[in-house]
Design an enzyme around this catalytic site. Structure first.
Site, PDB file in Angstrom:
ATOM      1  N   HIS A 119      30.372  30.060 142.147  1.00 63.70           N
ATOM      2  CA  HIS A 119      31.072  28.720 141.719  1.00 63.70           C
ATOM      3  C   HIS A 119      30.970  29.730 140.121  1.00 63.70           C
ATOM      4  O   HIS A 119      30.205  30.468 139.847  1.00 63.70           O
ATOM      5  CB  HIS A 119      29.404  28.132 140.962  1.00 63.70           C
ATOM      6  CG  HIS A 119      30.408  26.961 140.633  1.00 63.70           C
ATOM      7  ND1 HIS A 119      30.742  26.894 138.934  1.00 63.70           N
ATOM      8  CD2 HIS A 119      30.657  25.694 140.731  1.00 63.70           C
ATOM      9  CE1 HIS A 119      31.211  25.910 139.097  1.00 63.70           C
ATOM     10  NE2 HIS A 119      30.796  24.896 139.482  1.00 63.70           N
ATOM     11  N   ARG A 122      35.083  22.477 132.668  1.00 63.71           N
ATOM     12  CA  ARG A 122      36.810  22.940 132.183  1.00 63.71           C
ATOM     13  C   ARG A 122      37.849  21.726 132.580  1.00 63.71           C
ATOM     14  O   ARG A 122      38.630  20.806 132.279  1.00 63.71           O
ATOM     15  CB  ARG A 122      36.830  23.414 133.511  1.00 63.71           C
ATOM     16  CG  ARG A 122      36.744  25.444 132.921  1.00 63.71           C
ATOM     17  CD  ARG A 122      36.108  25.876 134.148  1.00 63.71           C
ATOM     18  NE  ARG A 122      34.897  25.811 135.494  1.00 63.71           N
ATOM     19  CZ  ARG A 122      35.085  25.708 136.354  1.00 63.71           C
ATOM     20  NH1 ARG A 122      36.973  26.392 137.608  1.00 63.71           N
ATOM     21  NH2 ARG A 122      34.208  25.828 137.077  1.00 63.71           N
TER      22      ARG A 122
END
Ligand SMILES: Cc1cc2nc3c(=O)[nH]c(=O)nc-3n(C[C@H](O)[C@H](O)[C@H](O)COP(=O)(O)OP(=O)(O)OC[C@H]3O[C@@H](n4cnc5c(N)ncnc54)[C@H](O)[C@@H]3O)c2cc1C
Ligand code: SF4
Ligand code: SF4
Ligand code: FES
Lengths: 251, 632
Positions: B249, B269
């Site tokens: 990740h 994000r």
């Protein structure tokens, strides 16, 4: 930034145990659980402790640190002075299994006693409609990570084994409140809270709210409103019926 | 022989995460006597940590979304190595699984119309992730836990015993699948609390034991993620597919050191967080790969407009699939443009107001405030890649979850492989758990019923063998400390089998991994057998090693770069390699890996894609099957 800290950890099992002293390295940014892990890795590999997420999300690492119920993974070492001895003991309200691990099955038994969510029969999956503002009240309670720190601190059961039978505890009062405030739940939770789960034994000391790592306002937002409305419900059956009927129509 | 507790069930489910619980509900709904076994307390499985959301094409926020779009996104995210049938079933069934959660009491965030709200996530074309703030996994696990409790309440009424048909064995670890001939016959393990041994006799066993992250040094996974499910299946004669694909990740915490690896959800994000290097540059614009050029914004201005007007602008490259972002961060840090503690900066404070951040990302705010003294409403976070998820897993039949090679064994969730190809999209795991958890449960039921009483038996000899094996680390004096071995193993995978791989390093890793076998045989765990963490780790280590071995082997063989597998010496994706999965098995004490032809997508699914897009992934011969192909 490395220093040596003084730790005092309860070691033992159901039959016997005592506090044991350790000197152990601590690095910048660490939490109590890191130090307990370092003890395991370097001094006492069989030390029993529960943990999972290390980020305050799973509620596994509950213990009492200097006598206060806390999550070990969210207790920063820089909240203590260098000289302080840090005492870590298992949750007091539950029977010890070994070292920092306690038998919390009481809570799972109580969970089983609360009737599950009962949605409206006429709505099919995908047809539920709820406003954000209406789900938010219950969502606050669903943040609960089941660390059981509130159960541990509640004086009704902390030193009163005999009360456990009749008293579900703050964790389950918020479960009842959550269901009560769920826009589509169809059961009467208030009456049950009072009659079946011991809400009446709570005298609103707010200790549970103080220790909740999720900052759930257990007393103000769950217990007190439930108590107030239990009174309404108990003394005004017509009004109670009315509220249930309105709610069904509003679906 | 030590005293062994014995139980007998119709179906045994190993794992109480989303996949295991959904499988158990299905088995119990068919009236079978079902056991759920888990290493931690009930309700603490890894699933509880999932943050961002659960992907399902309900079309609540953008009505253009449907299963075909979700299917396409999933295949693209996996670089077309996914088992197409799994991706198809997943995209079709995910909405039903999410709606079903609501009927069990889940409370997702809502849209204005009162429907389940959906958020943007990397690789998903439309807002698709149902969520509850950033604690979606907690909602999922609690809802499933409460669904199990409600079934127990019904049984209490019907049979006078809440555990008549579904019983949870928490803090119990399975160390071995026991077979009768070819068929699964039971599961053997120990109870953490007492150290007592326990045998479950059951003809149908569902493995839903989660992931493998703990084999790596920097990971978002908890202690449970030791690849037990993978190893159990492998040792029982099952196969693992796609083990070279490990998802790093892009955004784990990097500071302070004790929390390195802890996840920073992708929602940061999705909700507008941007990535910058030490020079203040939004570097992701420099890393948009050729295959995705048309789908992502080419300028910061366009990327910024997308949040308000997604129909007329393309999304910012911060939302590229995870493998792309992780590699980009890795390169920036290597090039000396990293943050002070070896990551890059992730900043959401420039786009969202403080109160909005606290509302949308409450647990991130809390996590940084309490663990790193960083206030994300005003400050940037420092983030870097962390081992998060394994795409590889037990090779199963897509429709029933039946594990290849072992009748009676089923698998679902992160333990199973194939669905995500070479890279999983965010949010596609939680939906995978429910879709394939349910299917594996149903598969186990159908298998059980087909036996009509011809049930396998557990022999005494196999019990003795399993118990000797489990007790060995407690009986061995004078050997090594398991914690040291774990740290050394994690260092090897970290250094040699990490995000960027090469032939020489992989070969080195294999020879180093071999060296661990002797060390494992010589572990010592002082103390008794009751809740002895060292002993538990000693047994987990064997699984971690076996899984690492499979990853390194497969990674060495696959000479291309794709999704969660990057070879510095073979940096390109190869259409030839796309035709194969790599399958690990375990014979005579050794891991062996072989090629297996990837199942071919049915024509109607193939035709959901533009032939130009497929041309970036497939060989010219394969394209002839497309409706616009040469043979059409
Ligand atoms: C921090 C974090 C955030 C994430 N966020 C998201 C997200 O937003 N969206 C998304 O889709 N995915 C997300 N994921 C991925 C997703 O959460 C996992 O892939 C998923 O939860 C795995 O579920 P599972 O049911 O397969 O297994 P798990 O939830 O991992 O559960 C495994 C179970 O198996 C048990 N078990 C393991 N070994 C044994 C054994 N030997 N014996 C007995 N029991 C055993 C464990 O005790 C546990 O109960 C996230 C993952 C992490 C780590
Ligand atoms: S407020 Fe009630 S439930 Fe909470 S700690 Fe006090 S007595 Fe217990
Ligand atoms: S209410 Fe708070 S203190 Fe109590 S169990 Fe839940 S999270 Fe823990
Ligand atoms: S380890 Fe999960 S809350 Fe502390």
């Amino acid at each position: 930034m490395t220093r040596t800290a003084k730790f005092r950890v309860w070691r033992g099992d159901a039959s016997d145990g005592a506090l044991k002293d350790y000197n152990i390295e601590v690095n910048e940014g660490e939490v109590v659980l890191d130090v307990i892990h370092r003890l395991q890795a370097t001094q006492t590999p069989d030390l029993a402790v529960r943990w999972n997420c290390k980020a305050g999300k799973c509620g596994s690492c509950s213990a009492e640190i200097n006598g206060r119920p806390r999550l070990m993974c969210m207790t920063r070492m820089n909240t203590f002075t260098d000289e302080e001895t840090i005492t870590v003991t298992p949750l007091r309200a539950f029977p010890v299994i070994r070292d920092l691990v306690t038998n919390v099955s009481f809570n799972y038994k109580k969970a089983l006693e609360i009737p599950a969510f009962a949605g409206p029969a006429h709505l099919k999956p995908g047809e539920y409609r709820m406003e954000q503002i209406d789900v938010e009240r219950s969502q606050e309670f669903r943040k609960c990570i089941e660390c059981f720190l509130c159960q541990d601190t509640c004086h009704v059961i902390r030193d009163h084994e005999e009360n456990k039978e009749a008293f579900a505890g703050p964790r389950f009062f918020i479960r009842l409140a959550e269901l009560d405030m769920h826009p589509l739940d169809t059961l009467d939770r208030k009456r049950a809270a009072q009659e079946d789960h011991g809400l009446g034994m709570c005298n609103i000391t707010k200790c549970c709210t103080e220790v909740c790592p999720e900052h759930i306002k257990i007393t103000d937002n769950a217990i007190i409103p439930m108590k107030e409305r239990v009174v309404d419900v108990k003394y005004d059956p017509v009004r109670w019926l009315g509220s249930k009927i309105r709610r069904r129509e509003g679906l | 022989m030590t005293e062994i507790e014995r139980h007998s069930f119709d179906v045994v489910v190993i794992g109480a995460g989303g996949a295991g619980l959904r499988a158990a509900v299905e088995a119990r709904a068919a009236g079978l006597r079902t056991a759920i076994i888990c290493k931690s307390l009930f309700g603490k499985a890894h699933t509880v940590m999932a943050e961002g959301g659960i992907a399902a094409a309900m079309g609540n926020v953008n009505s253009k979304d449907n299963w075909q779009v979700h299917f396409r996104d999933t295949m693209r995210g996996g670089k077309f190595l996914n088992n197409f049938r799994m991706a198809e079933l997943h995209a079709k069934e995910a909405p039903d699984r999410v709606w079903e959660l609501e009927t069990w009491g889940a409370l997702f965030d809502r849209t204005k119309e009162g429907k389940i709200s959906q958020r943007n996530f990397g690789g998903h074309e439309y807002p698709r992730l149902a969520h509850v703030g950033d604690r979606t996994g907690l909602e999922l696990i609690r809802t499933m836990q409460q669904a199990i409790v409600s079934l127990q309440q019904k049984d209490a009424v019907e049979f006078g015993d809440a555990e008549a048909r579904i019983k949870v064995f928490a803090e119990t670890t399975i160390t071995e699948i026991i077979k009768d001939g070819d068929r699964a016959a039971g599961a053997f393990g120990y109870i953490r609390e007492t150290g007592n041994l326990i045998l479950f006799e059951a003809p149908a066993i569902v493995i839903a034991a989660g992931g493998i992250g703990k084999s790596f040094k920097v990971t978002s996974n908890s202690w449970e993620g030791t690849g037990d499910g993978h190893a159990l299946a492998l040792k029982a004669g099952g196969k693992l597919v796609d083990m070279e694909f490990v998802q790093f990740h892009p955004t784990g915490m990097v500071w302070p050191p004790s929390v390195r690896g802890i996840l920073v959800t992708e929602s940061v994000r999705g909700d507008g967080g941007v990535l910058r290097n030490s020079e203040g540059r939004r570097f992701m614009f420099d890393y948009i790969p050729e295959v995705f050029k048309e789908k992502y914004a080419q300028s910061e201005e366009e990327g910024d407009r997308w949040y308000a007007d997604p129909d007329n602008n393309r999304r910012p490259p911060e939302l590229l699939p995870r493998d792309e972002v992780a590699r980009a961060i890795n390169s920036e840090v290597k090039a000396g443009r990293g943050s002070p503690h070896g990551g890059v900066f992730l900043d959401v404070s420039t786009r969202l107001a403080p109160d909005v951040i606290k509302k949308k990302l409450p647990s991130m705010w809390h996590q940084f405030k309490e663990l790193a003294d960083v206030d994300i409403t005003t400050q940037a976070m420092e983030v870097g890649p962390t081992c998060h998820y394994v795409m590889g897993g037990i090779l199963v039949d897509p429709d029933t979850g039946a594990a290849s090679g072992v009748p009676g064994l089923f698998a679902a969730g992160e333990s199973a492989g194939g669905m995500h190809g070479s890279n999983r999209l965010g949010g596609n795991s939680l939906s995978d758990l429910l879709v394939f958890g349910r299917r594996a449960g149903a598969g186990a039921v159908a298998y059980f019923q087909s036996l009509s009483g011809n049930t396998p038996k557990v022999s005494d000899a196999s019990i003795t063998k399993a118990s000797d094996h489990a007790l060995a680390p407690l009986r061995n004096p004078g050997g090594e400390n398991p914690y040291t071995i774990q740290a050394d193993l994690q260092q090897v995978t970290n250094d040699l089998v990490g995000i960027i791989r090469t032939k020489s390093e992989l070969e080195e890793s294999l020879s180093k991994l071999k060296g661990f076998r002797a060390r494992l045989a010589n572990i010592t765990c002082p103390g008794g057998s009751a809740f002895n963490s060292g002993w538990h780790l000693a047994l987990d280590l064997e699984n971690m090693l076996l899984v690492s071995d499979c990853i390194a082997h497969a990674a060495l063989i696959r000479e291309e770069s794709r999704g969660g597998h990057t070879r510095e010496d073979f940096p390109k994706m190869s259409a030839e390699w796309r035709k194969f999965n790599l399958v690990s098995h375990f014979t005579n004490g050794e891991v062996a890996v072989e090629k297996l032809a990837l199942p071919e997508m049915r024509d109607e699914l193939l035709n959901l894609f533009d032939i130009e897009e497929l041309g970036k992934y497939m060989t010219p011969e394969e394209l002839t099957r497309h409706s616009k192909g040469a043979n059409a």
